[in-house]
Design a protein around this motif. Structure first.
Motif, mmCIF file in Angstrom:
data_model
loop_
_atom_site.group_PDB
_atom_site.id
_atom_site.type_symbol
_atom_site.label_atom_id
_atom_site.label_comp_id
_atom_site.label_asym_id
_atom_site.label_seq_id
_atom_site.Cartn_x
_atom_site.Cartn_y
_atom_site.Cartn_z
ATOM 1 N N GLY A 71 -18.614 -13.370 -4.606
ATOM 2 C CA GLY A 71 -17.529 -13.282 -3.644
ATOM 3 C C GLY A 71 -16.951 -11.882 -3.573
ATOM 4 O O GLY A 71 -17.491 -10.932 -4.157
ATOM 5 N N PHE A 72 -15.856 -11.761 -2.855
ATOM 6 C CA PHE A 72 -15.155 -10.483 -2.773
ATOM 7 C C PHE A 72 -13.679 -10.742 -2.500
ATOM 8 O O PHE A 72 -13.281 -11.824 -2.064
ATOM 9 N N ILE A 73 -12.880 -9.716 -2.750
ATOM 10 C CA ILE A 73 -11.483 -9.719 -2.346
ATOM 11 C C ILE A 73 -11.229 -8.395 -1.642
ATOM 12 O O ILE A 73 -11.718 -7.350 -2.075
ATOM 13 N N SER A 74 -10.507 -8.449 -0.529
ATOM 14 C CA SER A 74 -10.365 -7.264 0.309
ATOM 15 C C SER A 74 -8.929 -7.142 0.813
ATOM 16 O O SER A 74 -8.265 -8.143 1.102
ATOM 17 N N LEU A 75 -8.470 -5.898 0.911
ATOM 18 C CA LEU A 75 -7.154 -5.583 1.454
ATOM 19 C C LEU A 75 -7.355 -4.619 2.613
ATOM 20 O O LEU A 75 -7.973 -3.553 2.450
ATOM 21 N N ASN A 76 -6.873 -4.997 3.797
ATOM 22 C CA ASN A 76 -7.083 -4.205 5.008
ATOM 23 C C ASN A 76 -5.725 -3.755 5.567
ATOM 24 O O ASN A 76 -4.850 -4.575 5.843
#
Length: 288
Positions: free
Chosen positions: A251-256
């Motif tokens: 998986g991944f975790i992302s902040l945009n």
């Protein structure tokens, strides 16, 4: 080329897709030594026609159906191959024609939540370089062509839930794909000229199943946090063992962030992860 016709409830989309690829032959030498071919000339042409029909009901339910017809033509130029290896190759082209279809629906069950269901057929035509890779002789191992490599075909089933409001989005999707002639790259085959030999081959029956969760939350108007969780399992149904090259739980975790001072631009941080891979084909893989 795409044409779309839209009425109150029905949207029709028709199109023609043309795709042409060319791979030039390549050579390399080591420390000024003789040049060796590491690739041969390949060409592939794909011409396809498709139609998509979408009917939206008054309650926002959606029913869709599609058809697609593909015509592939692949060619390999073996003139640059060493004479001692040409017996492994067949000159001339490979032609594939295939009709695929899909049926799907999206149905609202409560406010902002839809249930998604799809069933479809699909196929992947091997490209020319998969059918006839350069016989990459390096002294210990060798890749050889497979002139009988078939397109892989599958029937795919998908069931999921989709939720979306002004601040939060979530998708939970499960799928199951039943394959015929799944293309496996670099399969160990009998030795040739005393070297370990590898070839792309078809696996008669296989399946891949999995589940995926996607979440996204708007912390601020210009700041979004998103994450993804995906799990897959693959099965060789002929030999009753795990498929190789299947990704473990990941998986991944992302902040945009879209700062107001930077028009049409954004800054993004993403961190990806994967668990230990232990569901493997023990004859060709190691746990990692």
């Amino acid at each position: 080329i795409v044409a779309k016709y839209k009425s109150e409830h029905l949207t029709q989309t028709y199109g023609i897709n043309i795709y042409h690829e060319t791979w030039d032959s390549t050579q390399q030498s080591v420390k000024g030594g003789p040049r060796k071919n590491t690739g041969i000339d390949h060409k592939q042409l794909n011409i396809a026609g498709f139609g998509l029909f979408e009917y939206r009901f008054d309650n926002e339910a959606l029913l869709s159906a599609s058809l697609r017809y593909d015509h592939f033509k692949s060619n390999s130029d073996i003139s640059s191959i060493d004479e001692s290896l040409k017996s492994l190759y067949e000159s001339g082209g490979v032609t594939t024609k295939k009709l695929t279809w899909a049926l799907g629906t999206s149905y609202p069950i409560i406010d902002s939540m839809h249930i998604i269901a799809n069933i479809s057929s699909s196929f992947r035509n091997p490209n020319a370089s998969e059918i006839a890779p350069a016989a990459s002789l390096d002294g210990t191992t060798m890749s050889i062509p497979n002139n009988n490599l078939k397109p892989e075909q599958s029937i795919n089933y998908e069931l999921g839930l989709k939720f979306q409001n002004d601040y939060f989005r979530a998708n939970l999707t499960s799928f199951y794909s039943d394959y015929k002639d799944l293309i496996q790259d670099d399969v160990r085959v009998a030795d040739y000229l005393g070297m370990k030999t590898y070839q792309n081959q078809n696996l008669d029956k296989a399946s891949i199943k999995g589940v995926e969760l996607e979440l996204a939350y708007d912390i601020l108007n210009n700041l979004e946090l998103s994450t993804n969780l995906s799990y897959q399992r693959g099965k060789d149904k002929v030999n009753n063992k795990n498929l190789r090259t299947i990704m473990p739980l990941n998986g991944f975790i992302s902040l945009n962030y879209e700062p107001e001072i930077l028009n049409n631009s954004y800054l993004q941080y993403t961190s990806s992860w994967a668990m230990r891979k232990n569901k493997i084909d023990e004859s060709q893989e190691r746990q990692k």
